[in-house]
Design a protein around this motif. Structure first.
Motif, PDB file in Angstrom:
ATOM      1  N   TRP A 493       0.842  -1.190   0.000  1.00 29.70           N
ATOM      2  CA  TRP A 493       0.000   0.000   0.000  1.00 29.70           C
ATOM      3  C   TRP A 493       0.879   1.243   0.000  1.00 29.70           C
ATOM      4  CZ3 TRP A 493      -4.303  -2.186  -1.112  1.00 29.70           C
ATOM      5  CH2 TRP A 493      -4.769  -3.319  -0.441  1.00 29.70           C
ATOM      6  N   LEU A 495       0.834   5.407   0.596  1.00 30.66           N
ATOM      7  CA  LEU A 495       0.007   6.364   1.316  1.00 30.66           C
ATOM      8  C   LEU A 495       0.026   7.778   0.757  1.00 30.66           C
ATOM      9  CD1 LEU A 495       0.788   5.337   5.010  1.00 30.66           C
ATOM     10  CD2 LEU A 495      -1.037   4.502   3.506  1.00 30.66           C
ATOM     11  N   ILE A 512       0.829  10.387   8.471  1.00 27.60           N
ATOM     12  CA  ILE A 512       1.275   9.080   7.984  1.00 27.60           C
ATOM     13  C   ILE A 512       0.803   7.976   8.923  1.00 27.60           C
ATOM     14  CG2 ILE A 512       3.305   7.620   7.655  1.00 27.60           C
ATOM     15  CD1 ILE A 512       2.887   9.444   5.312  1.00 27.60           C
ATOM     16  N   ARG A 513       0.984   8.181  10.219  1.00 25.91           N
ATOM     17  CA  ARG A 513       0.608   7.156  11.193  1.00 25.91           C
ATOM     18  C   ARG A 513      -0.899   6.886  11.149  1.00 25.91           C
ATOM     19  NH1 ARG A 513       2.596   9.327  15.267  1.00 25.91           N
ATOM     20  NH2 ARG A 513       4.514   8.111  15.548  1.00 25.91           N
ATOM     21  N   LYS A 516      -1.598   4.775   8.033  1.00 28.89           N
ATOM     22  CA  LYS A 516      -1.056   3.421   8.158  1.00 28.89           C
ATOM     23  C   LYS A 516      -1.880   2.595   9.127  1.00 28.89           C
ATOM     24  CE  LYS A 516       3.028   0.672   9.194  1.00 28.89           C
ATOM     25  NZ  LYS A 516       4.451   0.626   9.615  1.00 28.89           N
ATOM     26  N   GLU A 517      -2.253   3.184  10.251  1.00 26.36           N
ATOM     27  CA  GLU A 517      -3.084   2.453  11.207  1.00 26.36           C
ATOM     28  C   GLU A 517      -4.430   2.089  10.597  1.00 26.36           C
ATOM     29  OE1 GLU A 517      -3.281   4.974  14.598  1.00 26.36           O
ATOM     30  OE2 GLU A 517      -1.289   4.404  15.341  1.00 26.36           O
ATOM     31  N   GLN A 520      -3.779  -0.910   8.219  1.00 23.19           N
ATOM     32  CA  GLN A 520      -3.455  -2.114   8.974  1.00 23.19           C
ATOM     33  C   GLN A 520      -4.642  -2.634   9.774  1.00 23.19           C
ATOM     34  OE1 GLN A 520       0.045  -0.745  11.155  1.00 23.19           O
ATOM     35  NE2 GLN A 520       1.355  -1.930   9.789  1.00 23.19           N
ATOM     36  N   VAL A 529       3.512  -1.424   4.080  1.00 25.25           N
ATOM     37  CA  VAL A 529       3.070  -0.064   3.791  1.00 25.25           C
ATOM     38  C   VAL A 529       4.277   0.790   3.451  1.00 25.25           C
ATOM     39  CG1 VAL A 529       1.955   1.989   4.738  1.00 25.25           C
ATOM     40  CG2 VAL A 529       1.057  -0.288   5.283  1.00 25.25           C
ATOM     41  N   THR A 530       4.135   1.618   2.425  1.00 27.28           N
ATOM     42  CA  THR A 530       5.194   2.526   2.014  1.00 27.28           C
ATOM     43  C   THR A 530       4.560   3.808   1.517  1.00 27.28           C
ATOM     44  OG1 THR A 530       7.215   2.725   0.680  1.00 27.28           O
ATOM     45  CG2 THR A 530       5.317   1.664  -0.362  1.00 27.28           C
ATOM     46  N   TRP A 531       5.380   4.704   0.970  1.00 34.09           N
ATOM     47  CA  TRP A 531       4.883   5.886   0.266  1.00 34.09           C
ATOM     48  C   TRP A 531       6.002   6.404  -0.622  1.00 34.09           C
ATOM     49  CZ3 TRP A 531       5.317   5.572   5.604  1.00 34.09           C
ATOM     50  CH2 TRP A 531       6.361   6.300   6.199  1.00 34.09           C
ATOM     51  N   ALA A 544       7.687   3.335   8.074  1.00 35.51           N
ATOM     52  CA  ALA A 544       7.470   2.583   6.833  1.00 35.51           C
ATOM     53  C   ALA A 544       7.914   1.136   7.003  1.00 35.51           C
ATOM     54  CB  ALA A 544       8.231   3.231   5.686  1.00 35.51           C
ATOM     55  N   ASP A 545       7.211   0.222   6.343  1.00 30.48           N
ATOM     56  CA  ASP A 545       7.668  -1.164   6.257  1.00 30.48           C
ATOM     57  C   ASP A 545       8.702  -1.314   5.149  1.00 30.48           C
ATOM     58  OD1 ASP A 545       5.832  -2.144   8.265  1.00 30.48           O
ATOM     59  OD2 ASP A 545       4.255  -1.876   6.761  1.00 30.48           O
TER      60      ASP A 545
END
Length: 677
Positions: A493, A495, A512-513, A516-517, A520, A529-531, A544-545
């Motif tokens: 994903w 963002l 961002i958080r 992402k939350e 998830q 998750v990235t961007w 970021a993952d």
């Protein structure tokens, strides 16, 4: 087609006073002070815990599956609304006061237009040409309000059914009226939505009226006007002019679906090496207590037997039923062998064993195609089915010169066929969700997908507004993960793209958080998750993952040779996170040949790609580089102030916009071997 009416900046500001407004001149402190009066996004998107399963709701209803756009279910009835609609521009925004939404309105003088098709293509000569001599003329440059109307006959036997109206895409803000009554408002140009119209629809003839609004992006589109003023709306996404074309109107399929009052709303799948975790979302829209038998067949070739369960539902209840299947014969889905299985969930009246229920007509059914695969980040590597994978990819804008963002299936096959021809195994859906067919194509052809949403070029004030009050960024993130939940091709994903990161790092990190939350909270497959950051030193990379950033060394800044040392430095700072280059590229004029040192030649374009690719391919880096994504597959239209002499076409593609002719860089990219095939 009458193209003489265009909203001026004054008209726009008058039309949006008290509604959209602009926070353009506000400080961050002032923007925060206005939170109390800012409304939420109109879909009222939320996540509810239903029997231990997170379910996305909009308009107070669970969001249904959009797979039925083509996978028509045998227990349901459909009306395809693609085709001719009545259409009229509304430059003064007085259509509502004149009753354009009402059944009795005389629309005999309205235009007849095709849906889906952006109004940009209704009457804009040479829209796909590189000749900019007529830039600024035609319906492509009409902004503001427009209306669609259609008469629909509803069968009498629908009187006891739940009726939903589906839009796969309408840009940008949409008001839907049934027989003169407002049913719902949607915001976001590339996210599908569905409205429950059961209480508004009548047996026999019905009038559907749709009002669509596109914000002007500039005070003038006349190339002779220097320095036009950008027009913004802090709540919209994107909130200001960005680097693509905002195709307007009903740009994707529209249809009606009728189901039984108790129906299967959504199927959610998550798989490991040999196990399927399934959630079946069922809704009882009636006012009765009901007992039903839910049967699930995980699909031929999985080696798993069907399972059944008796469920009891209270009036107007939504429930989530969980099943676990062992799949002893299932073959993993991967890029070389994209094996899919078709799962079918069926509701039968009453209770009983499988033999009894098979002798009774089913009440409802819903199917989904899924693959058995896993995606994870472990020890700094991106893994597909437990093995490291390298993403050789391209960015791609969903458009053609002939139909804008309303592609035919044949056009999708041609466009995505180019991706396959280059031996790429990966596409980034920059910077918005695609038509459902794109994910289906990727599933069946083994293409990996980074899905993306419309968070492009936000500044700090807008990031804060989205997080603290308006919530559209979060809503789009939730809908992305919900709608694409079952596609094995979707492995990550994304963002945001190139938004402000340094003005207030706390605001940025909260934004961002929050997204992402949200993702998830509903993704049972736990995808990374990235961007696409504008910087290789993003202050939220620890969240970021997979670290993702756009890089244009040697083009916008620095030298080509700077890339390698930057990759090494980022890896040293985040050794447990793989790195994905989400954009890199330059430009050239097709047919302009010369020295590889001369900007704008095809040779220069190809040499720039090779210089970056070779640094990524350094053996010392392949252990932490997740992939490289070229910008981009095809030249694209953009509504910025640059490239107006080329009719608004950016020439950074592997192929041209109009004829899809190959540049030299196409062959170089095609010949670049994936180190982990």
């Amino acid at each position: 087609m009458d193209t003489s009416h265009k909203l001026s900046r004054r008209d726009f500001l008058k039309a949006s006073a008290g509604a959209a407004g602009t926070l353009m001149a506000l400080s961050l402190a002032q923007a925060r002070a206005m939170r109390a009066v800012q409304q939420r996004e109109p879909m009222r998107t939320e996540v509810r815990d239903i029997d231990g399963t997170p379910v996305v709701f909009q308009y107070g209803q669970p969001v249904p599956s959009f797979d039925t756009w083509r996978e028509r279910e045998p227990c349901r009835e459909y009306i395809d609304l693609n085709g001719l609609w009545k259409f009229r521009f509304d430059p003064a925004d007085d259509g509502l006061s004149k009753g354009w939404h009402t059944p009795g309105h005389d629309d005999s003088g309205w235009h007849r237009v095709q849906v889906p098709l952006p109004w940009d293509l209704y009457d804009t000569p040479n829209f796909g040409s590189y000749d900019g001599s007529r830039y600024g003329t035609g319906t492509a440059f009409y902004d503001g309000y427009a209306w669609y109307r259609k008469q629909v006959h509803v069968p009498a036997n629908w009187s006891n059914k739940i009726v939903r109206l589906f839009f796969l895409g309408a840009n940008y803000r949409t008001w839907v009226y049934i027989n003169g009554q407002l049913v719902g408002v949607h915001e976001g140009g590339h996210t599908p939505f569905a409205l429950d119209i059961t209480t508004h629809i009548l047996k026999g003839e019905n009038t559907i009226a749709v009002r669509v609004y596109r914000r002007p992006w500039w005070s003038s589109y006349d190339p002779s006007v220097p320095n036009p003023t950008p027009i913004t709306d802090d709540r919209e996404l994107p909130y200001k002019p960005v680097d693509y074309w905002p195709y307007a109107g009903l740009i994707r399929d529209v249809y009606i679906e009728a189901t039984s009052q108790i129906n299967i709303v959504k199927l959610l799948t998550a798989t490991s090496a040999s196990t399927l975790d399934l959630r079946v979302i069922v809704q009882n829209n009636s006012h009765k207590h009901l007992t039903r038998t839910l049967s699930v067949d995980p699909g031929e070739g999985t080696g798993a037997a069907p399972q059944s369960r008796v469920i009891q539902l209270s009036p107007n209840q939504v429930t989530a039923v969980q099943f676990t299947f062992e799949l002893p014969s299932a073959t993993p889905w991967d890029t070389a062998h994209p094996i899919l299985y078709r799962l079918v969930a069926t509701l039968y009246p009453g209770r009983g064993d499988r033999g009894v229920e098979n002798r009774r007509p089913p009440e409802d059914s819903l199917s989904v195609r899924y693959g058995v695969r896993s995606v994870e980040v472990r020890n700094g590597r991106l893994l597909l089915n437990g093995r490291p994978i390298f993403l050789k990819g391209v960015n791609w804008h969903e458009e053609t010169a002939e139909r804008g963002r309303s592609l035919t299936l044949e056009e999708y096959d041609r466009e995505l066929g180019l991706v396959l021809d280059t031996h790429a195994n990966f596409i980034r859906n920059c910077v918005y969700n695609r038509h459902p067919y794109v994910y289906e194509f990727a599933d069946t052809h083994g293409l990996l997908v980074l899905d993306d949403i419309d968070n492009m070029w936000l500044d700090t004030a807008q990031e804060d507004l989205q997080t603290q009050s308006y919530g559209l960024s979060r809503a789009l993130a939730l809908m992305m993960a919900w709608n694409q939940a079952n596609h094995p091709s979707v492995i990550m994903w994304c963002l945001q793209n190139e938004s402000q990161i340094w003005a207030d790092t706390q605001v940025y990190r909260e934004w961002i958080r929050d997204m992402k939350e949200a993702v998830q909270s509903i993704d049972l497959q736990h995808r990374p998750v990235t961007w696409a950051s504008s910087s290789s030193w993003d202050p939220a990379f620890d969240l970021a993952d997979v670290i993702g950033f756009n890089e244009y060394f040697g083009y916008f800044y620095g030298q080509d040779s700077d890339l390698g040392p930057v990759l090494d430095a980022v890896h040293a700072s985040y050794p447990d996170k793989p790195i994905l280059i989400t954009e890199n590229g330059t430009w050239s004029i097709y047919g302009d040949h010369g020295s590889a040192e001369q900007p704008g030649t095809e040779e220069w374009h190809a040499a720039k790609f090779l210089a970056h690719w070779q640094q990524v391919m350094d053996p010392s880096r392949l252990g932490f580089i997740a992939g490289y994504t070229f910008w981009l597959l095809k030249d694209y239209k953009e509504l910025m102030t640059y490239n107006r002499n080329l009719n608004g076409i950016s020439t950074m593609g592997l192929v041209t916009f109009d004829t899809e002719a190959h540049r030299l860089v196409y062959n170089e990219f095609k010949g670049a071997a994936n180190p982990l095939p």
